[in-house]
Design a protein around this motif. Structure first.
Motif, mmCIF file in Angstrom:
data_model
loop_
_atom_site.group_PDB
_atom_site.id
_atom_site.type_symbol
_atom_site.label_atom_id
_atom_site.label_comp_id
_atom_site.label_asym_id
_atom_site.label_seq_id
_atom_site.Cartn_x
_atom_site.Cartn_y
_atom_site.Cartn_z
ATOM 1 N N LEU A 1 37.845 37.348 43.955
ATOM 2 C CA LEU A 1 38.605 37.183 42.719
ATOM 3 C C LEU A 1 39.574 36.008 42.820
ATOM 4 C CD1 LEU A 1 38.917 38.477 39.959
ATOM 5 C CD2 LEU A 1 40.705 39.902 40.915
ATOM 6 N N CYS B 1 37.595 32.799 42.444
ATOM 7 C CA CYS B 1 37.196 32.614 41.045
ATOM 8 C C CYS B 1 38.380 32.184 40.185
ATOM 9 C CB CYS B 1 36.576 33.899 40.497
ATOM 10 S SG CYS B 1 34.932 34.255 41.138
ATOM 11 N N TYR C 1 30.346 35.813 39.926
ATOM 12 C CA TYR C 1 31.113 37.004 40.278
ATOM 13 C C TYR C 1 30.234 38.248 40.258
ATOM 14 C CZ TYR C 1 34.725 40.580 40.268
ATOM 15 O OH TYR C 1 35.491 41.668 40.572
#
Length: 84
Positions: A16, A19, A68
């Motif tokens: 995360l 990203c 993701y």
């Protein structure tokens, strides 16, 4: 079991974080703060800074969504928390 959960969430937060870093670069840094430097190049006859703000960021966000989902599926299988 608690160690496995901690390792899973640590890996999840790492993905995360990467990203979000790419999102920040594509959504803010390049089209807003580096527009003058990008406008020295062009794509399809349009300045790269304009193109990045209008199209490039959107394409980057779409790639991030698929990346993701793909990476989390791999992570879920690795920690045996996937759904069938």
């Amino acid at each position: 079991m608690a160690e496995q959960r901690t390792a899973y969430w640590k890996a999840n937060l790492s993905i995360l974080g990467w990203c979000l870093a790419v999102w920040f670069i594509a959504g803010f840094l390049l089209p807003i703060f580096m527009v003058d430097a990008l406008n020295t190049m062009s794509i399809g006859g349009y300045p790269l800074g304009f193109w990045m703000a209008q199209q490039g960021a959107i394409y980057t966000f779409l790639v991030l969504i698929f990346f993701y989902a793909w990476w989390m599926n791999r992570l879920d299988k690795k920690f045996d928390v996937h759904e069938e």
